[in-house]
Write an enzyme that holds these catalytic residues in place. Structure first.
Site, PDB file in Angstrom:
ATOM      1  N   GLU A  99       0.849  -1.189   0.000  1.00 39.96           N
ATOM      2  CA  GLU A  99       0.000   0.000   0.000  1.00 39.96           C
ATOM      3  C   GLU A  99       0.885   1.239   0.000  1.00 39.96           C
ATOM      4  O   GLU A  99       1.749   1.411   0.870  1.00 39.96           O
ATOM      5  CB  GLU A  99      -0.948   0.031   1.200  1.00 39.96           C
TER       6      GLU A  99
ATOM      7  N   GLY B 203       1.146   4.973   0.745  1.00 43.46           N
ATOM      8  CA  GLY B 203       0.431   5.864   1.653  1.00 43.46           C
ATOM      9  C   GLY B 203       0.073   5.114   2.921  1.00 43.46           C
ATOM     10  O   GLY B 203      -0.678   4.131   2.871  1.00 43.46           O
TER      11      GLY B 203
ATOM     12  N   HIS C 298      -2.765  11.240  -3.973  1.00 39.76           N
ATOM     13  CA  HIS C 298      -3.987  11.452  -4.772  1.00 39.76           C
ATOM     14  C   HIS C 298      -3.810  12.495  -5.869  1.00 39.76           C
ATOM     15  O   HIS C 298      -4.784  12.837  -6.552  1.00 39.76           O
ATOM     16  CB  HIS C 298      -5.191  11.817  -3.901  1.00 39.76           C
TER      17      HIS C 298
ATOM     18  N   GLU D 158      -6.894   4.403  -5.385  1.00 37.17           N
ATOM     19  CA  GLU D 158      -8.016   4.874  -4.575  1.00 37.17           C
ATOM     20  C   GLU D 158      -8.172   6.392  -4.652  1.00 37.17           C
ATOM     21  O   GLU D 158      -7.274   7.111  -5.084  1.00 37.17           O
ATOM     22  CB  GLU D 158      -7.800   4.489  -3.103  1.00 37.17           C
TER      23      GLU D 158
END
Length: 221
Positions: free
Chosen positions: A43, A45, A114, A139
């Site tokens: 992952e 982040g 992001h 995401e």
């Protein structure tokens, strides 16, 4: 307790339906059948490490790797959880990270800055790491489509256009004549998209979901 939503609520991650983005039903459908396998989950982040602990409990036999720009993330290292420091906006650091993640990962989740430029750079560098049958997931894609006039601190002009252009090319390549083909790969290469020669035989599906992009890899090369 082996339901991913329940485990997510327990650890306080914002990926849950109950208190956050609602990603976990998608995740359970995507890889729930593999939760007892020996996998590598990455992952990008970390924040407070809640998702890492959730993945560790759900994937009971797997190695969990978290990556963050903040060196304080190293505090979240524990049994079966490894933490690495990397600035995902810098190609040279991504290349170093890539060597640390070799020989490959099964699921790679981008929940980092992001910012679309960072998302695209990370994907272009790391996508080849994903093993057959795995997936690369981005995401919080909704940030790319925020109106900068309404969200001056979070929105960014043309982010949505960049997102659609980059990942839309993957869809165009898969659907050029109804099947993966060399012609479409060669066109993408001429247009400057950073895919290696085995791209067509590795990617099975690209799907845009609520606040997510999921890129599934074929189970057999």
């Amino acid at each position: 307790m082996d339901n991913l939503e329940a485990i997510g609520v327990k650890h306080g991650t914002d990926k849950t339906v109950a208190v956050g983005h609602g990603y976990l039903p998608d995740y359970e459908a995507l890889f729930g059948h593999r939760k007892n396998e020996v996998l590598t989950i990455v992952e990008l982040g970390i924040c407070r490490g809640r998702s890492l602990r959730m993945w560790k409990e759900y994937f009971r036999n797997s190695k969990i790797i978290g990556v963050d720009i903040d060196e304080r993330c190293l505090r979240y290292k524990e049994d079966r959880i490894e933490t690495l420091v990397s600035d995902l906006s810098k190609l040279e650091e991504l290349e170093i990270l890539k060597t640390k993640l070799l020989p490959g990962v099964d699921y790679l989740i981008d929940d980092a800055s992001h910012h679309v430029d960072d998302i695209i750079l990370a994907h272009s560098c790391l996508w080849t790491l994903v093993n057959p049958g795995g997936a690369y997931i981005i995401e919080d894609t909704s940030r790319a489509f925020l109106d900068v006039r309404e969200h001056p601190r979070r929105g960014d002009r043309f982010q949505g256009t960049k997102m659609i252009d980059y990942f839309g090319k993957l869809i165009a390549a898969l659907n050029g004549d109804g099947r993966p083909n060399t012609h479409n790969y060669n066109r993408m290469k001429r247009e400057g998209y950073p895919y290696t020669d085995d791209w067509m035989r590795r990617i099975e599906e690209v799907s845009f979901r609520a606040e997510m992009i999921v890129i599934k890899y074929r189970g057999v090369l």
